[in-house]
Write a protein that holds these residues in place. Structure first.
Motif, PDB file in Angstrom:
ATOM      1  N   PRO A   1       4.547 -29.593  16.694  1.00  0.00           N
ATOM      2  CA  PRO A   1       4.397 -31.019  16.990  1.00  0.00           C
ATOM      3  C   PRO A   1       3.837 -31.813  15.820  1.00  0.00           C
ATOM      4  N   ASP A   2       3.254 -31.129  14.827  1.00  0.00           N
ATOM      5  CA  ASP A   2       2.770 -31.856  13.654  1.00  0.00           C
ATOM      6  C   ASP A   2       3.928 -32.416  12.842  1.00  0.00           C
ATOM      7  N   PHE A   3       5.098 -31.779  12.916  1.00  0.00           N
ATOM      8  CA  PHE A   3       6.287 -32.287  12.241  1.00  0.00           C
ATOM      9  C   PHE A   3       7.151 -33.151  13.168  1.00  0.00           C
ATOM     10  N   ALA A   4       7.280 -32.761  14.411  1.00  0.00           N
ATOM     11  CA  ALA A   4       8.225 -33.448  15.313  1.00  0.00           C
ATOM     12  C   ALA A   4       7.651 -33.536  16.719  1.00  0.00           C
ATOM     13  N   PRO A   5       6.661 -34.383  16.937  1.00  0.00           N
ATOM     14  CA  PRO A   5       6.015 -34.446  18.264  1.00  0.00           C
ATOM     15  C   PRO A   5       6.964 -34.811  19.392  1.00  0.00           C
ATOM     16  N   GLY A   6       7.874 -35.760  19.145  1.00  0.00           N
ATOM     17  CA  GLY A   6       8.802 -36.168  20.190  1.00  0.00           C
ATOM     18  C   GLY A   6       9.784 -35.071  20.555  1.00  0.00           C
ATOM     19  N   HIS A   7      10.297 -34.381  19.560  1.00  0.00           N
ATOM     20  CA  HIS A   7      11.264 -33.317  19.807  1.00  0.00           C
ATOM     21  C   HIS A   7      10.606 -32.110  20.475  1.00  0.00           C
ATOM     22  N   VAL A   8       9.398 -31.772  20.056  1.00  0.00           N
ATOM     23  CA  VAL A   8       8.690 -30.652  20.678  1.00  0.00           C
ATOM     24  C   VAL A   8       8.401 -30.968  22.149  1.00  0.00           C
ATOM     25  N   ALA A   9       8.004 -32.196  22.429  1.00  0.00           N
ATOM     26  CA  ALA A   9       7.755 -32.579  23.825  1.00  0.00           C
ATOM     27  C   ALA A   9       9.021 -32.438  24.660  1.00  0.00           C
ATOM     28  N   ARG A  10      10.162 -32.814  24.097  1.00  0.00           N
ATOM     29  CA  ARG A  10      11.441 -32.693  24.808  1.00  0.00           C
ATOM     30  C   ARG A  10      11.805 -31.222  25.035  1.00  0.00           C
ATOM     31  N   ILE A  11      11.647 -30.390  24.015  1.00  0.00           N
ATOM     32  CA  ILE A  11      11.955 -28.969  24.152  1.00  0.00           C
ATOM     33  C   ILE A  11      11.103 -28.365  25.268  1.00  0.00           C
ATOM     34  N   LYS A  12       9.817 -28.661  25.263  1.00  0.00           N
ATOM     35  CA  LYS A  12       8.929 -28.133  26.302  1.00  0.00           C
ATOM     36  C   LYS A  12       9.363 -28.595  27.693  1.00  0.00           C
ATOM     37  N   GLU A  13       9.696 -29.868  27.803  1.00  0.00           N
ATOM     38  CA  GLU A  13      10.103 -30.429  29.084  1.00  0.00           C
ATOM     39  C   GLU A  13      11.344 -29.721  29.621  1.00  0.00           C
ATOM     40  N   LEU A  14      12.336 -29.548  28.760  1.00  0.00           N
ATOM     41  CA  LEU A  14      13.579 -28.908  29.185  1.00  0.00           C
ATOM     42  C   LEU A  14      13.378 -27.428  29.482  1.00  0.00           C
ATOM     43  N   VAL A  15      12.570 -26.766  28.675  1.00  0.00           N
ATOM     44  CA  VAL A  15      12.292 -25.351  28.913  1.00  0.00           C
ATOM     45  C   VAL A  15      11.640 -25.167  30.272  1.00  0.00           C
ATOM     46  N   ARG A  16      10.667 -26.006  30.581  1.00  0.00           N
ATOM     47  CA  ARG A  16       9.939 -25.869  31.851  1.00  0.00           C
ATOM     48  C   ARG A  16      10.798 -26.229  33.054  1.00  0.00           C
ATOM     49  N   GLU A  17      11.875 -26.957  32.817  1.00  0.00           N
ATOM     50  CA  GLU A  17      12.826 -27.252  33.892  1.00  0.00           C
ATOM     51  C   GLU A  17      13.872 -26.153  34.043  1.00  0.00           C
TER      52      GLU A  17
END
Length: 300
Positions: A69-85
């Motif tokens: 997330p230090d490089f890509a906070p928005g993309h990491v948040a999206r990856i986590k969201e989709l993974v958890r779904e």
């Protein structure tokens, strides 16, 4: 949404000869890259943050990815969201090019699909002032500053340019070496959604500062070698499941420690392995393997 095509005198002397015995003695006194790592103090190793660790299970084995997330906070948040779904579970790698990358994350399986969530704003680069821990190791012919941010290979513009650049921003960015995870997109820079790709080759020249790097493979890269190649592959390799480390019982998480890339041990290791010259020239950052201990076993 389609991730489109990416354009790609020896002088001899009779009077002096080195004694073979002398050369052998000299070599014996030099520490080897492995011995340097084996003798590293415990303080030179770090553990992974479970909340920013992604487990990807493939038919050929498990791949452990450190999210950044230090490089890509928005993309990491999206990856986590989709993974958890459970979005990625069962999807395939639909476009795999040997020596380049393996692309997946498309529910349609043809490069045109995505999730129902809005597209993401590009995070190709960050201001070096916003990224803690960039440790410069040297330079090469492509970048004036090369280094790592806690294991993630990165490049940066000269810090001395800050007062001369618009907005006083000095960019730092992940370099697209084997093992780096990045986000696929269409022509619009702000069109990434769910599709991602993992690097299986060096494509710094074509992808750096044009695609968003959001993580790197810490362990299990060998499992990616079994992903079936092709555009499309004859039998696309599936992702069995993806999980975030903090959602997994501690007893089931892999015990992984990464050598700190800002340590003197890491610099000594690079020099002993011939990856870094005394004057700071990096031979090939994409050939460097950051040392890892997985379940106590050293991986170089």
């Amino acid at each position: 949404m389609r991730f489109g095509s990416i354009g790609w005198g020896v002088m001899t002397f009779a009077l002096a000869a080195v004694s073979p015995a002398f050369a052998d003695d000299d070599d014996e006194n030099k520490p080897t890259p492995r011995s340097i790592i084996e003798n590293a103090p415990d303080s030179d190793w770090r553990s992974l943050d479970p909340e920013n660790t992604l487990y990807m299970d493939l038919p050929s084995g498990q791949v452990v990815i450190e999210l950044r997330p230090d490089f890509a906070p928005g993309h990491v948040a999206r990856i986590k969201e989709l993974v958890r779904e459970g979005f990625y579970d069962g999807l395939t790698f639909h476009r795999v090019i040997e020596g380049f990358m393996a692309q997946g994350g498309d529910p349609k399986g043809d490069g045109t699909g995505g999730s129902s969530k809005p597209d993401l704003k590009a995070e190709f680069t960050r201001d070096s002032a916003e990224v803690e821990g960039f440790h410069e190791i040297g330079r090469d012919r492509m970048a004036p500053r090369l280094g790592y941010v806690n294991g993630m290979p990165a490049a940066a513009a000269p810090e001395g340019l800050r007062t001369f650049l618009k907005g006083g921003r000095v960019d730092v960015w992940p370099v697209h070496c084997p093992g780096v995870m990045s986000m696929a997109r269409a022509t619009d820079p702000n069109s990434a959604n769910s599709q991602f790709f993992l690097m299986i080759g060096d494509s710094r020249l074509n992808l750096d500062q044009r695609y968003t790097g959001w993580g790197w493979i810490v362990d299990g890269f060998e499992a990616t070698r079994r992903i079936v190649r092709g555009e499309p592959p004859s039998r696309p390799t599936p992702i069995i499941r993806m999980r975030i480390g903090s959602d997994i019982p501690a007893s089931e998480r892999e015990d992984i420690k990464v050598l700190k890339t800002d340590s003197a041990t890491f610099t000594d290791y690079l020099k002993a392995d011939g990856d870094l010259s005394d004057d700071g020239f990096v031979k090939d950052i994409c050939e460097i393997k950051v040392p890892v201990k997985a379940e106590g076993e050293l991986e170089l």
